[in-house]
Every structure is written in structure tokens, then in C-alpha cells.
Design a protein around this motif. Sequence first.
Motif, PDB file in Angstrom:
ATOM      1  N   CYS A 169     106.570  50.715 -22.795  1.00 65.20           N
ATOM      2  CA  CYS A 169     107.304  51.898 -23.266  1.00 65.20           C
ATOM      3  C   CYS A 169     106.740  52.446 -24.583  1.00 65.20           C
ATOM      4  CB  CYS A 169     108.773  51.538 -23.463  1.00 65.20           C
ATOM      5  SG  CYS A 169     109.759  52.980 -23.901  1.00 65.20           S
ATOM      6  N   LYS A 202     110.655  50.778 -10.956  1.00 60.65           N
ATOM      7  CA  LYS A 202     110.182  49.748 -11.885  1.00 60.65           C
ATOM      8  C   LYS A 202     109.845  48.450 -11.155  1.00 60.65           C
ATOM      9  CE  LYS A 202     110.956  52.347 -15.468  1.00 60.65           C
ATOM     10  NZ  LYS A 202     109.839  52.941 -16.196  1.00 60.65           N
ATOM     11  N   CYS A 244     111.015  48.602 -21.003  1.00 59.33           N
ATOM     12  CA  CYS A 244     109.775  48.274 -20.296  1.00 59.33           C
ATOM     13  C   CYS A 244     108.681  47.848 -21.278  1.00 59.33           C
ATOM     14  CB  CYS A 244     109.273  49.476 -19.513  1.00 59.33           C
ATOM     15  SG  CYS A 244     110.475  50.117 -18.342  1.00 59.33           S
ATOM     16  N   CYS A 296     116.921  54.387 -24.312  1.00 63.04           N
ATOM     17  CA  CYS A 296     116.876  54.075 -22.880  1.00 63.04           C
ATOM     18  C   CYS A 296     117.750  52.861 -22.604  1.00 63.04           C
ATOM     19  CB  CYS A 296     115.427  53.789 -22.477  1.00 63.04           C
ATOM     20  SG  CYS A 296     115.216  53.584 -20.692  1.00 63.04           S
TER      21      CYS A 296
HETATM   22  S1  SF4 Z   1     109.237  53.303 -20.090  1.00 67.63           S
HETATM   23 FE1  SF4 Z   1     111.046  52.067 -19.519  1.00 67.63          FE
HETATM   24  S2  SF4 Z   1     112.083  51.656 -21.465  1.00 67.63           S
HETATM   25 FE2  SF4 Z   1     110.662  53.352 -21.820  1.00 67.63          FE
HETATM   26  S3  SF4 Z   1     111.868  55.188 -21.510  1.00 67.63           S
HETATM   27 FE3  SF4 Z   1     110.883  54.732 -19.565  1.00 67.63          FE
HETATM   28  S4  SF4 Z   1     112.362  53.476 -18.449  1.00 67.63           S
HETATM   29 FE4  SF4 Z   1     112.995  53.491 -20.558  1.00 67.63          FE
END
Ligand code: SF4
Length: 228
Positions: free
Chosen positions: A22, A126, A19, A15
Motif C-alpha cells: 500500500c 486481494k 496491504c 482504508c
Molecule cells: S492497497 Fe490495500 S491497504 Fe492500500 S488502500 Fe488499497 S486496499 Fe487499502
Amino acid sequence: MALGQRHIFLRFPACNLNCAYCDTPRDPCPTFCCWERTPGKRDFAFLPNPLTPDQIMATVNKWDLTLHHAFSLTGGEPLLYVDFLTRLIPLLTGTREGIYLETNGTLPEQLKRIISLVNIIAMDFKLPSSSCLPPFWEKHQQFLSVAQQKDVFVKIVVTENTTDAEIKQALKVIKAVKEVAVIIQPVTLPANRPGVSPARILAIQELALRELREVRIIPQVHKWLQQL
Ligand code: SF4
């Protein structure tokens, strides 16, 4: 919105974000990819990575595609692989609704390149309080401006630390482009416990319902089902 519908998931690694909550492996090119041969049975085969579009089709064609709502492109962030997607997506035919793109909503230029090929877009929004990243207000607005050509909804992960100011800012960004449905999703803690109290999640929904017509509270159902 696809809650409860049957999908074939094509999950891409890695990614462009990081995050706090994640659960995606960070390796952009793992040696193997996992193919669950029987839905829900965890009987994974390990196929050498990367697969070609034709190899993916040979795999997914083992199932009755007509019983599935869509192919779900998920991750990680599938838009990191936009060159590959331009070759793969035209082959992904046979489901009822086509292509369902799950994305973090920060790569508008990449979305432009495949927008004509996708049918439904589930866009993450986000918030700094839950992602522990800087805000993406402008990127999200640019992304939604492209995505609004298709059937799109927005998902916002919230924690107990999510502020009213963040929610209001997110709603302002969304409304500046188009009124879309919003899912409020409480972050999932270990042992699949919801990370937000019922009172707080309902207060956030109330705030959003003052601005938008459709606002749903939906937890991470696949974790509750223990499916991935
Ligand atoms: S949670 Fe955030 S870091 Fe994980 S895949 Fe989704 S966008 Fe990407």
C-alpha cells in the motif's frame, strides 16, 4: 475499463485493510487535502480538511468536466465514507460516463447503499500472496454479487509468490457470480520495476484465459507516468 482515459480523481484517505504494497497515507482525517491546480504540474494547493460536498464541487468545476471520462472515487477505501458519498455523488455531474468507483471489494453492505449512484466499478481482488493478508473469498463474492448490477471489472495484483491455487480460487469466486473482465497487475517495486517476471505473469494470464474470455495484463500506469 478506463486505462488511458481522463479522470478527475477524488482520493480518500485511510482504508479498512493494510496491504503490504500500500502507498496510501493511514491518517483517516488529515489536516489538509491536496488539490492539483493544473493537471500533471504538481502545483498543489492545500485545502483545510474535511471539505464539504459543495466545496469539492466548487473546486472541480474549475475544469472542463465534459473532457473527462469520469469522476474516479479512489483511495484508500472510498466506501469507508459512504454517508458522505450519498451526499456528494448526486452533485458530481458533467463528465462523459459519470462515477467510477475504485474499491478493495470487501465492503458489500456499504456498496449496496450507493450502487444506484455509480456507473463503473473497478474491484480489487486481494490475494494473500501479494497483500500479505488473510483471504477474502467470501467477502469478494458478496461484493461482486452486488457490483454485477453495474459495469464492473476485477483487478488482481500478483507477485512472484502468487500461486496457481490462489488464481484458480479467485477465478472460481468470480465465475460463481458473473463472467467479468480481469486485469492482472504485477506489483510495482521501488524505482517502478515490475515485481513479477514476464514468464510468470504470462503463465498467470494463460491460467485465467482458460476460464475467462477477457484477461489483460496492465501495470500501474500512473506510477510509470510518475503521476502520483
Ligand atoms: S492497497 Fe490495500 S491497504 Fe492500500 S488502500 Fe488499497 S486496499 Fe487499502
